[in-house]
Enzyme design. Structure first.
Site, mmCIF file in Angstrom:
data_model
loop_
_atom_site.group_PDB
_atom_site.id
_atom_site.type_symbol
_atom_site.label_atom_id
_atom_site.label_comp_id
_atom_site.label_asym_id
_atom_site.label_seq_id
_atom_site.Cartn_x
_atom_site.Cartn_y
_atom_site.Cartn_z
ATOM 1 N N THR A 14 0.822 -1.213 0.000
ATOM 2 C CA THR A 14 0.000 0.000 0.000
ATOM 3 C C THR A 14 0.855 1.261 0.000
ATOM 4 O O THR A 14 0.671 2.161 -0.825
ATOM 5 C CB THR A 14 -0.931 0.000 1.231
ATOM 6 O OG1 THR A 14 -1.753 -1.164 1.183
ATOM 7 C CG2 THR A 14 -1.810 1.235 1.238
ATOM 8 N N LYS A 106 7.979 1.813 12.164
ATOM 9 C CA LYS A 106 8.021 2.246 13.565
ATOM 10 C C LYS A 106 8.510 1.158 14.497
ATOM 11 O O LYS A 106 9.212 1.425 15.469
ATOM 12 C CB LYS A 106 6.664 2.773 14.019
ATOM 13 C CG LYS A 106 5.476 1.884 13.673
ATOM 14 C CD LYS A 106 4.846 1.215 14.835
ATOM 15 C CE LYS A 106 3.742 0.271 14.520
ATOM 16 N NZ LYS A 106 3.285 -0.049 13.212
ATOM 17 N N GLU A 130 10.210 9.827 9.215
ATOM 18 C CA GLU A 130 9.028 10.613 9.570
ATOM 19 C C GLU A 130 7.755 9.786 9.562
ATOM 20 O O GLU A 130 6.873 9.951 10.412
ATOM 21 C CB GLU A 130 8.884 11.795 8.601
ATOM 22 C CG GLU A 130 7.652 12.656 8.820
ATOM 23 C CD GLU A 130 7.654 13.382 10.154
ATOM 24 O OE1 GLU A 130 6.871 12.978 11.038
ATOM 25 O OE2 GLU A 130 8.440 14.334 10.308
ATOM 26 N N VAL A 133 5.714 7.477 12.680
ATOM 27 C CA VAL A 133 4.765 7.915 13.711
ATOM 28 C C VAL A 133 3.711 8.817 13.079
ATOM 29 O O VAL A 133 4.032 9.796 12.409
ATOM 30 C CB VAL A 133 5.475 8.689 14.848
ATOM 31 C CG1 VAL A 133 4.456 9.211 15.863
ATOM 32 C CG2 VAL A 133 6.505 7.808 15.539
ATOM 33 N N ILE A 137 1.115 12.993 9.396
ATOM 34 C CA ILE A 137 1.364 14.182 10.230
ATOM 35 C C ILE A 137 2.876 14.360 10.387
ATOM 36 O O ILE A 137 3.549 13.458 10.876
ATOM 37 C CB ILE A 137 0.724 14.036 11.624
ATOM 38 C CG1 ILE A 137 -0.759 13.687 11.512
ATOM 39 C CG2 ILE A 137 0.927 15.293 12.442
ATOM 40 C CD1 ILE A 137 -1.411 13.357 12.843
ATOM 41 N N GLY A 188 -10.609 -2.864 7.191
ATOM 42 C CA GLY A 188 -9.165 -2.929 6.985
ATOM 43 C C GLY A 188 -8.351 -2.080 7.947
ATOM 44 O O GLY A 188 -7.131 -1.950 7.786
ATOM 45 N N GLU A 191 -6.077 -5.607 12.022
ATOM 46 C CA GLU A 191 -5.612 -6.892 11.506
ATOM 47 C C GLU A 191 -6.507 -8.010 12.051
ATOM 48 O O GLU A 191 -7.256 -7.817 13.007
ATOM 49 C CB GLU A 191 -4.162 -7.146 11.950
ATOM 50 C CG GLU A 191 -3.176 -6.065 11.541
ATOM 51 C CD GLU A 191 -2.849 -6.099 10.068
ATOM 52 O OE1 GLU A 191 -3.112 -7.130 9.421
ATOM 53 O OE2 GLU A 191 -2.337 -5.083 9.551
ATOM 54 N N LYS A 206 5.526 3.781 19.235
ATOM 55 C CA LYS A 206 5.588 5.146 18.710
ATOM 56 C C LYS A 206 6.012 6.121 19.804
ATOM 57 O O LYS A 206 6.720 7.102 19.527
ATOM 58 C CB LYS A 206 4.229 5.533 18.119
ATOM 59 C CG LYS A 206 3.913 4.757 16.844
ATOM 60 C CD LYS A 206 2.486 4.935 16.384
ATOM 61 C CE LYS A 206 2.194 4.107 15.137
ATOM 62 N NZ LYS A 206 0.770 4.119 14.764
#
Length: 428
Positions: A14, A106, A130, A133, A137, A188, A191, A206
């Site tokens: 994805t 992460k 970046e 987390v 954002i 989705g 999990e 995180k």
């Protein structure tokens, strides 16, 4: 004339698809911003025969990682495959080969970030993460760059979209935990094995990263007080709502007297607080600095294009560094001796729901348990329930963690009292 920067990518799921899409769709802007032509040369995949459509045109696919990692023409490796052990091995190889690395992983950064940062420095490579987390954002870069001059006092937020989606459904649609989990899985967001999300493990990892960047301290996962949302009942969410709160799974890292306290768990958030209004799968991180005061960063915490945007932004930073000859950067060089706050320094209000026999004198015994630890009540609700029992809901005054432990120990030993749940309460 623009130089071409060749990129190798590990994973074509994805996020990987989103990275390719952004690089193609925003090519003109990226070329202008970086002064470089960035192109993905090779991608490591599990299955070459899988139909990926037009998105994979012009890109070499391989199932052999060395074809990507050992290619002398490839300058930057993007790791968007997930996993921990394989990703660590591949990134280690890439850094040792002098290739810059951008990762969205992460779990890897939380568990092995320090080791990889040291290796990147040793080999004069950039290492950015970046996207690890809060998805889209830009919170890590904000902490490291925009707030570099400030003394950060607290970082807290909703950093797991799955649990926030579930809690939104439980609050707004009055769903049970099981109903909310089922819908999250169907859409989705969760999990088939939701353990990492619902038990707070994902959020805790995180918070390791956020604590490292905000305070320069390396906190281990087992040093983070971690609770999930499995035991939350609809009745607790409704009771909290009646008292003017929303329950959110919050990760918190705060500094006091040179020490830090890091925790993850469901918290009663006052309705007026900005975090209370964060809905569905969105994330938000609330940062308190001694100079800037309170700031909040809100947006999608996952998804193809939001996460890919963060990955490509890191890639652009690497491309600029290559052009300027200033590579060898890691996200954060701020380091401080790791010191944990003591139980006496960690303060909070608490929500406790207790089931007890509805007999004369028992409520007095309950108040004595709190009084013995010098803890008072902010709010109390007592109502009878079936079978000669009563339910007592208490919101305490501010107390420290030592007092909390004393009270919990006594409640668990007390006859005719059953502690159903206890949660932290954010001050308004």
């Amino acid at each position: 004339m623009n130089k071409q920067i060749q990129v190798g990518m590990l994973g074509f799921g994805t996020v990987g698809s989103g990275v390719i899409r952004i690089l193609k769709d925003h090519n003109a802007k990226i070329r202008q911003v970086t002064g470089e032509e960035i192109s993905v040369k090779k991608v490591l995949v599990r299955d070459i025969e899988k139909n990926r459509g037009e998105i994979s045109e012009g890109i070499q696919l391989t199932t052999n990682e060395d074809e990507v990692l050992a290619d002398p023409e490839i300058d930057v490796i993007l790791e968007v495959m997930g996993s921990i052990d394989s990703a660590k091995m591949y990134i280690t190889k890439a850094l040792k080969a002098g290739k810059h690395v951008v990762t969205a992983n992460k779990d890897l950064i939380a568990l092995h970030g320090n080791e990889l940062v040291a290796l990147a420095k040793e080999n004069q490579c950039d290492l950015y993460y970046e996207a690890s987390v809060a998805g889209g954002i830009p919170i890590l870069r904000t902490i490291v760059d925009s707030l570099a001059s400030d003394n950060i006092q607290q970082v807290m937020g909703i950093v797991n979209g799955t649990t926030n989606f579930m809690l939104t459904k439980m609050t707004n649609d009055h769903q049970s935990y099981e109903e909310a989990l089922k819908e999250a899985q169907e859409l989705g967001f969760a999990e088939s094995d939701p353990t990492n999300d619902v038990d707070g493990i994902d959020a805790a990892r995180k918070m390791v990263i956020l604590t490292r960047l905000a305070f320069g301290m390396n906190v281990e996962l087992d040093q983070i007080e971690t609770k999930g949302i499995r035991n939350l009942k609809s009745v607790d969410i409704e009771t909290a709502r009646k008292l003017g709160y929303r329950i959110k799974l919050i990760g918190t890292a705060e500094e006091n007297n040179g020490g830090v306290s890091v925790s993850v768990g469901p918290i009663l958030v006052p309705e007026a607080h900005p975090l209370a209004s964060v809905q569905n799968e969105n994330n938000a991180v609330f940062v308190v600095g001694s100079a800037v005061g309170e700031t909040m960063f809100y947006g999608p915490g996952a998804g193809e294009l939001p996460t890919a945007t963060s990955v490509v932004s890191d890639l652009i930073t690497v491309a600029k560094n290559i052009r300027l000859g200033t590579t060898g950067n890691v996200f954060n060089s701020y380091q401080h001796e790791t010191k944990l706050m003591t139980d006496e320094e960690i303060l909070s209000k608490y929500y406790l729901s207790i089931e007890m026999n509805d007999r004369t004198g028992l409520f007095l015994e309950l108040t004595k348990i709190f009084a013995a630890s010098d803890v008072g009540f902010d709010k109390i609700i007592q109502e009878p329930i079936e079978g000669g029992m009563a339910k007592v809901v208490i919101i305490t005054h501010l107390m420290n963690r030592k007092q909390e432990k004393e009270i919990l120990t006594k409640l668990k030993k007390a006859d005719d009292m059953n502690l159903l749940i206890h949660l932290k309460v954010m001050e308004g």
